[in-house]
Motif scaffolding. Structure first.
Motif, PDB file in Angstrom:
ATOM      1  N   LEU A  57       0.837  -1.198   0.000  1.00 47.52           N
ATOM      2  CA  LEU A  57       0.000   0.000   0.000  1.00 47.52           C
ATOM      3  C   LEU A  57       0.871   1.248   0.000  1.00 47.52           C
ATOM      4  O   LEU A  57       1.974   1.251   0.551  1.00 47.52           O
ATOM      5  CB  LEU A  57      -0.913  -0.012   1.227  1.00 47.52           C
ATOM      6  CG  LEU A  57      -1.902  -1.179   1.283  1.00 47.52           C
ATOM      7  CD1 LEU A  57      -2.640  -1.178   2.615  1.00 47.52           C
ATOM      8  CD2 LEU A  57      -2.873  -1.110   0.135  1.00 47.52           C
ATOM      9  N   THR A  59       2.265   4.946   0.997  1.00 50.37           N
ATOM     10  CA  THR A  59       2.515   5.558   2.304  1.00 50.37           C
ATOM     11  C   THR A  59       2.262   7.055   2.193  1.00 50.37           C
ATOM     12  O   THR A  59       3.010   7.772   1.525  1.00 50.37           O
ATOM     13  CB  THR A  59       3.975   5.320   2.751  1.00 50.37           C
ATOM     14  OG1 THR A  59       4.216   3.909   2.753  1.00 50.37           O
ATOM     15  CG2 THR A  59       4.221   5.885   4.132  1.00 50.37           C
ATOM     16  N   PRO A  60       1.194   7.530   2.842  1.00 52.46           N
ATOM     17  CA  PRO A  60       0.889   8.966   2.777  1.00 52.46           C
ATOM     18  C   PRO A  60       1.980   9.807   3.439  1.00 52.46           C
ATOM     19  O   PRO A  60       2.590   9.380   4.412  1.00 52.46           O
ATOM     20  CB  PRO A  60      -0.413   9.096   3.573  1.00 52.46           C
ATOM     21  CG  PRO A  60      -0.960   7.716   3.682  1.00 52.46           C
ATOM     22  CD  PRO A  60       0.214   6.789   3.615  1.00 52.46           C
ATOM     23  N   THR A 109      -1.063   8.895  -0.971  1.00 53.09           N
ATOM     24  CA  THR A 109      -2.250   8.047  -0.968  1.00 53.09           C
ATOM     25  C   THR A 109      -2.453   7.554  -2.395  1.00 53.09           C
ATOM     26  O   THR A 109      -1.877   8.106  -3.339  1.00 53.09           O
ATOM     27  CB  THR A 109      -3.518   8.789  -0.473  1.00 53.09           C
ATOM     28  OG1 THR A 109      -3.879   9.825  -1.391  1.00 53.09           O
ATOM     29  CG2 THR A 109      -3.308   9.380   0.920  1.00 53.09           C
ATOM     30  N   ALA A 110      -3.244   6.518  -2.544  1.00 56.53           N
ATOM     31  CA  ALA A 110      -3.464   5.947  -3.872  1.00 56.53           C
ATOM     32  C   ALA A 110      -4.120   6.967  -4.798  1.00 56.53           C
ATOM     33  O   ALA A 110      -4.863   7.840  -4.357  1.00 56.53           O
ATOM     34  CB  ALA A 110      -4.350   4.709  -3.750  1.00 56.53           C
ATOM     35  N   ARG A 116      -7.510   3.120  -1.673  1.00 56.75           N
ATOM     36  CA  ARG A 116      -7.894   4.357  -0.999  1.00 56.75           C
ATOM     37  C   ARG A 116      -7.109   5.614  -1.365  1.00 56.75           C
ATOM     38  O   ARG A 116      -5.917   5.716  -1.151  1.00 56.75           O
ATOM     39  CB  ARG A 116      -7.782   4.131   0.498  1.00 56.75           C
ATOM     40  CG  ARG A 116      -8.430   5.223   1.297  1.00 56.75           C
ATOM     41  CD  ARG A 116      -8.462   4.862   2.743  1.00 56.75           C
ATOM     42  NE  ARG A 116      -9.343   5.747   3.464  1.00 56.75           N
ATOM     43  CZ  ARG A 116      -9.674   5.567   4.708  1.00 56.75           C
ATOM     44  NH1 ARG A 116      -9.204   4.532   5.364  1.00 56.75           N
ATOM     45  NH2 ARG A 116     -10.473   6.394   5.313  1.00 56.75           N
ATOM     46  N   ASN A 117      -7.822   6.606  -1.891  1.00 55.85           N
ATOM     47  CA  ASN A 117      -7.200   7.895  -2.185  1.00 55.85           C
ATOM     48  C   ASN A 117      -7.893   8.977  -1.370  1.00 55.85           C
ATOM     49  O   ASN A 117      -9.027   8.809  -0.926  1.00 55.85           O
ATOM     50  CB  ASN A 117      -7.225   8.210  -3.682  1.00 55.85           C
ATOM     51  CG  ASN A 117      -8.618   8.397  -4.232  1.00 55.85           C
ATOM     52  OD1 ASN A 117      -9.233   9.436  -4.035  1.00 55.85           O
ATOM     53  ND2 ASN A 117      -9.114   7.378  -4.911  1.00 55.85           N
ATOM     54  N   SER A 170      -5.227   6.777   6.205  1.00 63.55           N
ATOM     55  CA  SER A 170      -4.667   5.425   6.310  1.00 63.55           C
ATOM     56  C   SER A 170      -5.047   4.637   5.065  1.00 63.55           C
ATOM     57  O   SER A 170      -6.193   4.654   4.634  1.00 63.55           O
ATOM     58  CB  SER A 170      -5.205   4.716   7.553  1.00 63.55           C
ATOM     59  OG  SER A 170      -4.784   5.377   8.711  1.00 63.55           O
ATOM     60  N   GLN A 171      -4.088   3.942   4.523  1.00 65.59           N
ATOM     61  CA  GLN A 171      -4.309   3.198   3.290  1.00 65.59           C
ATOM     62  C   GLN A 171      -4.839   1.802   3.586  1.00 65.59           C
ATOM     63  O   GLN A 171      -4.409   1.146   4.538  1.00 65.59           O
ATOM     64  CB  GLN A 171      -3.014   3.113   2.493  1.00 65.59           C
ATOM     65  CG  GLN A 171      -2.504   4.479   2.052  1.00 65.59           C
ATOM     66  CD  GLN A 171      -3.476   5.142   1.098  1.00 65.59           C
ATOM     67  OE1 GLN A 171      -3.494   4.863  -0.084  1.00 65.59           O
ATOM     68  NE2 GLN A 171      -4.311   6.025   1.622  1.00 65.59           N
ATOM     69  N   THR A 172      -5.777   1.363   2.772  1.00 61.79           N
ATOM     70  CA  THR A 172      -6.344   0.016   2.851  1.00 61.79           C
ATOM     71  C   THR A 172      -6.396  -0.519   1.420  1.00 61.79           C
ATOM     72  O   THR A 172      -6.318   0.257   0.469  1.00 61.79           O
ATOM     73  CB  THR A 172      -7.774   0.030   3.426  1.00 61.79           C
ATOM     74  OG1 THR A 172      -8.644   0.669   2.490  1.00 61.79           O
ATOM     75  CG2 THR A 172      -7.833   0.746   4.767  1.00 61.79           C
TER      76      THR A 172
END
Length: 200
Positions: A57, A59-60, A109-110, A116-117, A170-172
């Motif tokens: 995933l 990493t923001p 973020t994505a 998830r963006n 948070s990325q999922t």
């Protein structure tokens, strides 16, 4: 001379017949053979292979220490939200200098169309792109157009959160989008967040 062999019950009986009408009778001879029954064993082997895919995933980045600092202008595409009459450029970055141009994608973020963006935007300053964000209802469309394609998300939830609620970035592995802006309009006390899922 003709001989007949008959196999019956594991015993072999031999009878002889002669031509010419004379028949000689020979007492039957029995031979018993011992036969061990054979057993055939069939073994079936089943192999199960489990393949797991590890998804890394994004990493923001952390919130910027200086929200007013300049950052490189990178236009990612366009965001449209028909329910609140939004159609505007989408930029990379969350500093105020970027948000003054239009909604900003949170770096790390994505991207739209991926897991998830997160997108931030102004409510009352400059263009007021997210002024009516609180009017979005469940099922409202959020459409992103980028070089990767057009991606439509449907609103699933909305809530008021605190500025420190960084769990929203948070990325999922789920294909979701989060929009947020300051709340209430004209204040930075809280944030209004809208959550959406990629339409199938």
């Amino acid at each position: 001379m003709f001989r007949r062999f008959v196999l019956a019950s594991f015993a072999v009986v031999v009878a002889t017949s002669c031509s010419g009408g004379d028949e000689a009778t020979v007492a039957p001879t029995s031979t018993t053979a011992s036969v061990t029954p054979s057993t055939t064993t069939t073994t079936t082997t089943t192999t199960t292979t489990t393949t797991s895919t590890t998804t890394t995933l994004p990493t923001p980045i952390a919130p910027p220490a200086d929200a007013n600092a300049a950052e490189q202008v990178i236009e990612l595409g366009k965001i449209s939200i028909p329910a609140i009459d939004v159609e505007m450029g989408l930029y990379e970055g969350i500093r105020l200098t970027t948000l003054d141009l239009g909604p900003g994608h949170w770096p790390g973020t994505a991207l739209p169309g991926s897991a998830r963006n997160v997108v931030a935007g102004h409510r009352v300053s400059k263009h007021q792109v997210f002024l009516r964000i609180n009017e979005l209802e469940i099922g409202a469309e959020i459409i992103f157009e980028t070089d990767a394609g057009t991606f439509t998300y449907l609103v699933t939830d909305a809530q008021v959160i605190e500025p420190t609620d960084l769990w929203i970035i948070s990325q999922t592995p789920a294909f979701t989008a989060t929009l947020f802006a300051c709340h209430p309009p004209g204040s930075t006390a809280q944030r209004y967040a809208v959550f959406a899922e990629l339409a199938q």
